[in-house]
Write a protein that holds these residues in place. Structure first.
Motif, PDB file in Angstrom:
ATOM      1  N   LEU A 103     -15.303   3.072  -3.340  1.00 25.95           N
ATOM      2  CA  LEU A 103     -14.120   2.210  -3.281  1.00 25.95           C
ATOM      3  C   LEU A 103     -13.826   1.810  -1.840  1.00 25.95           C
ATOM      4  O   LEU A 103     -14.332   2.405  -0.891  1.00 25.95           O
ATOM      5  CB  LEU A 103     -12.914   2.937  -3.880  1.00 25.95           C
ATOM      6  N   ALA A 104     -12.998   0.797  -1.684  1.00 24.93           N
ATOM      7  CA  ALA A 104     -12.558   0.345  -0.366  1.00 24.93           C
ATOM      8  C   ALA A 104     -11.106   0.753  -0.149  1.00 24.93           C
ATOM      9  O   ALA A 104     -10.368   1.013  -1.097  1.00 24.93           O
ATOM     10  CB  ALA A 104     -12.705  -1.169  -0.246  1.00 24.93           C
ATOM     11  N   ALA A 105     -10.698   0.797   1.106  1.00 19.88           N
ATOM     12  CA  ALA A 105      -9.316   1.137   1.449  1.00 19.88           C
ATOM     13  C   ALA A 105      -8.950   0.480   2.768  1.00 19.88           C
ATOM     14  O   ALA A 105      -9.818   0.174   3.583  1.00 19.88           O
ATOM     15  CB  ALA A 105      -9.139   2.652   1.552  1.00 19.88           C
ATOM     16  N   ALA A 106      -7.656   0.268   2.967  1.00 20.40           N
ATOM     17  CA  ALA A 106      -7.190  -0.294   4.232  1.00 20.40           C
ATOM     18  C   ALA A 106      -5.996   0.483   4.759  1.00 20.40           C
ATOM     19  O   ALA A 106      -6.056   1.101   5.812  1.00 20.40           O
ATOM     20  CB  ALA A 106      -6.839  -1.776   4.076  1.00 20.40           C
ATOM     21  N   SER A 107      -4.897   0.499   4.003  1.00 18.11           N
ATOM     22  CA  SER A 107      -3.689   1.160   4.503  1.00 18.11           C
ATOM     23  C   SER A 107      -3.564   2.605   4.048  1.00 18.11           C
ATOM     24  O   SER A 107      -2.702   3.341   4.524  1.00 18.11           O
ATOM     25  CB  SER A 107      -2.440   0.384   4.066  1.00 18.11           C
ATOM     26  N   GLY A 108      -4.421   3.045   3.119  1.00 18.80           N
ATOM     27  CA  GLY A 108      -4.382   4.429   2.679  1.00 18.80           C
ATOM     28  C   GLY A 108      -3.079   4.787   1.980  1.00 18.80           C
ATOM     29  O   GLY A 108      -2.351   3.924   1.488  1.00 18.80           O
ATOM     30  N   GLY A 109      -2.786   6.077   1.969  1.00 18.50           N
ATOM     31  CA  GLY A 109      -1.569   6.543   1.291  1.00 18.50           C
ATOM     32  C   GLY A 109      -0.357   6.415   2.181  1.00 18.50           C
ATOM     33  O   GLY A 109       0.268   7.410   2.580  1.00 18.50           O
ATOM     34  N   THR A 188      -7.983  -0.675  -4.571  1.00 18.03           N
ATOM     35  CA  THR A 188      -6.583  -1.032  -4.784  1.00 18.03           C
ATOM     36  C   THR A 188      -5.810  -0.782  -3.497  1.00 18.03           C
ATOM     37  O   THR A 188      -6.287  -0.092  -2.596  1.00 18.03           O
ATOM     38  CB  THR A 188      -5.946  -0.198  -5.912  1.00 18.03           C
ATOM     39  N   GLU A 189      -4.613  -1.348  -3.417  1.00 12.21           N
ATOM     40  CA  GLU A 189      -3.711  -1.107  -2.296  1.00 12.21           C
ATOM     41  C   GLU A 189      -2.284  -0.967  -2.820  1.00 12.21           C
ATOM     42  O   GLU A 189      -1.954  -1.494  -3.894  1.00 12.21           O
ATOM     43  CB  GLU A 189      -3.749  -2.275  -1.294  1.00 12.21           C
ATOM     44  N   ALA A 190      -1.465  -0.276  -2.043  1.00  8.24           N
ATOM     45  CA  ALA A 190      -0.038  -0.185  -2.336  1.00  8.24           C
ATOM     46  C   ALA A 190       0.693  -0.313  -1.001  1.00  8.24           C
ATOM     47  O   ALA A 190       1.311   0.633  -0.518  1.00  8.24           O
ATOM     48  CB  ALA A 190       0.303   1.121  -3.037  1.00  8.24           C
ATOM     49  N   GLY A 191       0.578  -1.487  -0.410  1.00  2.00           N
ATOM     50  CA  GLY A 191       1.056  -1.707   0.941  1.00  2.00           C
ATOM     51  C   GLY A 191       2.436  -2.315   1.043  1.00  2.00           C
ATOM     52  O   GLY A 191       2.657  -3.215   1.870  1.00  2.00           O
ATOM     53  N   LEU A 192       3.378  -1.834   0.234  1.00  2.00           N
ATOM     54  CA  LEU A 192       4.731  -2.396   0.271  1.00  2.00           C
ATOM     55  C   LEU A 192       5.776  -1.373   0.713  1.00  2.00           C
ATOM     56  O   LEU A 192       6.976  -1.617   0.587  1.00  2.00           O
ATOM     57  CB  LEU A 192       5.104  -2.960  -1.111  1.00  2.00           C
ATOM     58  N   SER A 193       5.337  -0.237   1.230  1.00  2.00           N
ATOM     59  CA  SER A 193       6.288   0.718   1.808  1.00  2.00           C
ATOM     60  C   SER A 193       6.814   0.144   3.123  1.00  2.00           C
ATOM     61  O   SER A 193       6.213  -0.766   3.704  1.00  2.00           O
ATOM     62  CB  SER A 193       5.596   2.056   2.064  1.00  2.00           C
ATOM     63  N   PRO A 194       7.934   0.659   3.613  1.00  2.00           N
ATOM     64  CA  PRO A 194       8.445   0.159   4.896  1.00  2.00           C
ATOM     65  C   PRO A 194       7.409   0.233   6.018  1.00  2.00           C
ATOM     66  O   PRO A 194       7.271  -0.702   6.813  1.00  2.00           O
ATOM     67  CB  PRO A 194       9.647   1.074   5.160  1.00  2.00           C
ATOM     68  N   TYR A 195       6.672   1.342   6.098  1.00  2.00           N
ATOM     69  CA  TYR A 195       5.660   1.481   7.149  1.00  2.00           C
ATOM     70  C   TYR A 195       4.587   0.400   7.009  1.00  2.00           C
ATOM     71  O   TYR A 195       4.198  -0.241   7.991  1.00  2.00           O
ATOM     72  CB  TYR A 195       5.017   2.865   7.089  1.00  2.00           C
ATOM     73  N   ALA A 196       4.080   0.201   5.787  1.00  2.00           N
ATOM     74  CA  ALA A 196       3.023  -0.791   5.575  1.00  2.00           C
ATOM     75  C   ALA A 196       3.518  -2.200   5.867  1.00  2.00           C
ATOM     76  O   ALA A 196       2.784  -3.021   6.440  1.00  2.00           O
ATOM     77  CB  ALA A 196       2.514  -0.693   4.136  1.00  2.00           C
TER      78      ALA A 196
END
Length: 407
Positions: A103-109, A188-196
């Motif tokens: 799999l690919a990743a960018a922003s991680g957890g 997949t990504e879940a990059g909508l946290s404040p940090y992301a």
């Protein structure tokens, strides 16, 4: 040489959970960008995002694992399970060393990590859980998927920002050619946290518009940047000699190439065009053989123009303009999840014979030699070029085509 084919698709995206819901939304050209929580909008200068609707984590992830992992890993675990089910592939009856996860990743957890770091700053080291060491790590989804299904093949994680989804699929083909029978690829990504959101805002490329129809408008004179999003797709890719005549095949991974601009922010289309040419050559096809291009579609005037120039350099001599689509404008840019989702969409286009649209396109820019598709329509689709770019100068291109067992 082994031929890599796609036999299963799993989708978790703003278009819905499951490939069927995603495809229904694409066919209807349905906009799936919605308002962010008010606090995030005020802080980060973006008020909209592509958010996964009606995702219930405990329907897809064991309760014990939920507390150990981040939302992006939940998405990946769900998409992996759907891809396996879609294919009718049971890992339990396979040699575990013949199945890999790439799999690919960018922003991680990022959401999990931000929560743990907040605990550190406000309560001290003892408030940080042991799971911080594994949940934020960019290889977490690959690792958790392989553990969950007992997969022991040569696994990996690809980190090239928005190009990563295609790079993982290209890498999967390489792994299959080296002798591994099956690979789960995409991301997949879940990059909508404040940090992301803060990280994405720092690049200055997100649209400040507040109306979904105005915010992410690639190849349009109104282009003002992109809208962030979450989700993605996972594909089950197999050696065609192991699939058997009764198994459904969505398409073949016919060609792949990746280049780098050599600098972090270039306006030259040269390396992007080179990646397209290399991918087509790898597939053994020419520009005239391509029925559809799914563009990267950055969403701002400079980068959209650069992609148009790259496409014109490759396809400009065709007698009939090549159709160019960008359905991701309906959901936002999902980083690695976006390019993986574009590949899944391309395979569904091949299956059903559909040209999807460039989302939100009302006032197209001048693009001689290209057809910027305004409305989805039926058409024969045998070969698709999928483009993706990643921050830092990454260019990746994937050629998918209809599978013919005879070669």
């Amino acid at each position: 040489m082994s031929r890599a084919v796609v036999t299963g698709i799993g989708v978790v995206a703003p278009t819905g959970v499951g490939a069927g819901r995603h495809w229904e939304s694409v066919r209807a050209n349905r906009l799936r960008v919605t308002a962010l929580p008010e606090g995030r909008a005020a802080t980060y200068g973006v008020s909209l995002a592509g958010q996964v609707p009606q995702f219930t984590p405990d329907e897809h992830v064991d309760e014990r694992l939920l507390v150990q992992t981040d939302r992006w890993t939940w998405f990946s675990l769900a998409a992996v399970r759907m891809a396996l089910d879609d294919s009718g592939f049971d890992p339990a009856v396979r040699d575990p060393y013949s199945v890999a996860v790439s799999l690919a990743a960018a922003s991680g957890g990022n959401e999990f990590g931000q929560r743990e770091m907040t605990s550190l700053y406000t309560q001290g080291p003892k408030a940080v859980t042991a799971y911080q060491s594994i949940a934020w790590f960019y290889a977490a989804s690959t690792g958790q998927a392989s553990i969950r299904h007992g997969l022991k093949g040569s696994s990996s994680v690809l980190v090239t920002e928005g190009a990563g989804g295609l790079d993982s699929i290209g890498h999967a083909r390489r792994v299959i050619r080296r002798g591994t029978g099956s690979v789960l690829a995409g991301g997949t990504e879940a990059g909508l946290s404040p940090y992301a959101l803060a990280c994405q805002a720092a690049a200055g490329r997100m649209s400040p518009k507040t109306a979904p129809t105005e915010a992410y408008t690639p190849f349009d004179v109104r282009a003002s940047g992109f809208v962030p999003g979450e989700g993605g797709a996972v594909l089950l890719i197999e050696d065609d000699e192991t699939t058997g005549p009764a198994r459904r095949v969505y398409g073949e991974i016919a060609g792949y190439a990746a280049t780098h601009d050599g600098e972090t922010d270039t306006r030259s289309p040269a390396q992007f065009a080179r990646a397209m040419r290399l991918a087509l050559a790898d597939a053994g096809v020419g520009p005239g053989d391509v029925d559809l291009v799914i563009a990267d579609a950055a969403g701002d005037a400079i980068r959209d123009r650069m992609e148009i120039e790259a496409l014109q350099a490759v396809f400009g001599d065709r007698e009939i303009p090549v159709p160019v689509a960008a359905p991701q404008a309906l959901v936002g840019r999902l980083s690695v999840g976006g390019s993986a989702l574009a590949a899944a969409t391309a395979l569904l286009c091949i299956r059903d014979g559909l040209l999807p649209a460039v989302g939100n396109l009302r006032h197209p820019v001048h693009a001689p030699g290209l057809e910027l598709v305004r409305t989805p329509r039926s058409a024969p689709v045998g070969t698709v070029l999928v483009n993706a770019r990643g921050l830092g100068g990454f260019n990746s291109c994937l050629v998918l085509r209809r599978y013919h067992p005879e070669g």
